[in-house]
Design a protein around this motif. Structure first.
Motif, PDB file in Angstrom:
ATOM      1  N   LYS A  21      -2.735  27.054 -11.165  1.00 48.89           N
ATOM      2  CA  LYS A  21      -1.875  25.707 -10.805  1.00 48.89           C
ATOM      3  C   LYS A  21      -2.427  24.390 -10.640  1.00 48.89           C
ATOM      4  CE  LYS A  21       1.215  28.871  -8.199  1.00 48.89           C
ATOM      5  NZ  LYS A  21       1.831  29.024  -6.862  1.00 48.89           N
ATOM      6  N   LYS A  24      -3.492  22.975 -14.349  1.00 47.27           N
ATOM      7  CA  LYS A  24      -2.288  22.252 -15.018  1.00 47.27           C
ATOM      8  C   LYS A  24      -1.874  21.103 -14.246  1.00 47.27           C
ATOM      9  CE  LYS A  24      -0.387  26.645 -16.045  1.00 47.27           C
ATOM     10  NZ  LYS A  24       1.004  27.773 -15.811  1.00 47.27           N
ATOM     11  N   LYS A  25      -2.222  20.923 -12.950  1.00 45.24           N
ATOM     12  CA  LYS A  25      -1.812  19.553 -12.220  1.00 45.24           C
ATOM     13  C   LYS A  25      -2.819  18.511 -12.419  1.00 45.24           C
ATOM     14  CE  LYS A  25      -0.464  17.766  -7.714  1.00 45.24           C
ATOM     15  NZ  LYS A  25       0.836  17.054  -8.287  1.00 45.24           N
ATOM     16  N   THR A 292      -0.145  22.246  -0.911  1.00 44.77           N
ATOM     17  CA  THR A 292       0.130  20.983  -0.739  1.00 44.77           C
ATOM     18  C   THR A 292      -1.302  20.334  -0.505  1.00 44.77           C
ATOM     19  OG1 THR A 292       2.553  21.263  -0.786  1.00 44.77           O
ATOM     20  CG2 THR A 292       1.644  19.338  -0.053  1.00 44.77           C
ATOM     21  N   GLU A 295      -4.105  20.005  -2.720  1.00 44.89           N
ATOM     22  CA  GLU A 295      -3.921  19.139  -3.641  1.00 44.89           C
ATOM     23  C   GLU A 295      -4.088  17.618  -2.960  1.00 44.89           C
ATOM     24  OE1 GLU A 295       0.117  19.577  -5.092  1.00 44.89           O
ATOM     25  OE2 GLU A 295      -0.225  21.605  -6.188  1.00 44.89           O
ATOM     26  N   ASN A 306      -5.654  10.632  -9.647  1.00 46.55           N
ATOM     27  CA  ASN A 306      -4.625  11.797 -10.415  1.00 46.55           C
ATOM     28  C   ASN A 306      -3.441  11.560  -9.437  1.00 46.55           C
ATOM     29  OD1 ASN A 306      -7.291  13.245 -11.014  1.00 46.55           O
ATOM     30  ND2 ASN A 306      -5.958  13.993 -12.293  1.00 46.55           N
TER      31      ASN A 306
END
Length: 307
Positions: A21, A24-25, A292, A295, A306
């Protein structure tokens, strides 16, 4: 400075899924930090990502060796540093994912592992002892030459024994007292954990799933080639099934042994990362928004470049 994110923690906690995950982000690629996923044809017992997942995001240091080849932490350190440097130059985020503690430590702490790449002065002697099953002799050598390491490392692990002996002979310093080299990269270490009963249930469920996927055939392959597979034959998920193949134990008891050893391994992994490395821990059950939060913290680590 090069920025690297590493995902660590006990087996079966969900490191690989999170790595996919995040890759990809954040436009990342995955570098396996697992000491067994390097081997071709050993897919189930080593818990590799599926073929589809391996194509969704580029993976490095997976399926790079045949099981009869030796692979050391020094090999991992050199290859991983090259890959990380190249990825950073291409504006890709290097994501190291895996639970082999000393592998991660060799990268994060830039350990001096001693010797030249082609220096086999001591290795052949030690490898011959390993092949002949003389772990007691290896333990005696380490106890004599580096009593500090003898007290601190896993002396039932022949690879750790051999590496510790090589380092003390090559550098004159204990592997447990290696000074960090010059800092070459900035690491953000994400640690996943879970409440113990839930983690243990995840481990048990994963072993059952591995059996459904064909673990027995894979373990039989290792068993039939055990004289040629010095490292793979000692892998959890394989060695416990040898008594079943020899008619010395029931399948159920051998699978119970895999689950037990996996739980013990998970505990050792957590202890190592908690005590030896600066990890930002997330309990996946207590924190429902942990992904979350991770991230958000990666964005801060990267400087907000990003979205």
């Amino acid at each position: 400075m090069i920025k690297v994110v590493a995902i660590v923690g006990p087996t079966a906690v969900g490191k690989s899924a999170l790595g996919l995950k995040l890759a990809k982000k954040f436009n990342g690629e995955i570098i396996s930090g697992d000491s067994m996923q390097i081997y071709r044809n050993l897919d189930i017992g080593t818990a590799k990502d599926s073929p589809q997942e391996l194509t969704e995001v580029p993976h490095h240091l997976v399926d790079i060796c045949d099981a009869d080849q030796r692979y050391t932490v020094k090999d991992f350190q050199a290859k991983a540093k090259t890959i990380i440097t190249d990825l950073s130059a291409d504006n890709k985020l290097p994501l190291v994912v895996g639970g082999t503690g000393f592998y991660l430590s060799s990268l994060v702490n830039n350990l001096n592992l001693g010797g030249k790449k082609d220096d086999n002065k001591y290795r052949q002697e030690l490898v011959e002892l390993e092949k002949s099953g003389r772990i007691d002799k290896l333990q005696a050598i380490l106890k004599d030459e580096d009593p500090l390491a003898y007290q601190k490392i896993d002396i039932e692990n022949t690879r750790r024994l051999i590496r510790a002996i090589e380092v003390i002979r090559s550098t004159g310093k204990s592997i447990t007292e290696q000074d960090n080299g010059d800092k070459w990269a900035d690491f953000y270490l994400i640690g996943l954990t879970d409440d113990r009963p839930k983690l243990y249930q995840r481990i048990n469920d994963r072993v059952d799933k591995m059996v459904q996927m064909g673990l027995l055939d894979e373990a039989k392959y290792v068993y039939n080639s055990r004289d040629k597979f010095p490292q793979a034959k000692n892998g959890i998920g394989y060695k416990e099934l040898f008594p079943y193949f020899e008619g010395q134990a029931s399948l159920e008891s051998c699978l119970d042994e895999i689950k037990k050893n996996s739980r013990h391994f998970a505990k050792r992994q957590f202890t190592y990362f908690r005590n030896q490395m600066d990890v930002d821990w997330y309990n996946i059950s207590d924190d429902k928004n942990y992904q979350t939060d991770i991230e958000t913290n990666i964005l801060k680590f990267l400087g907000g470049q990003n979205d």
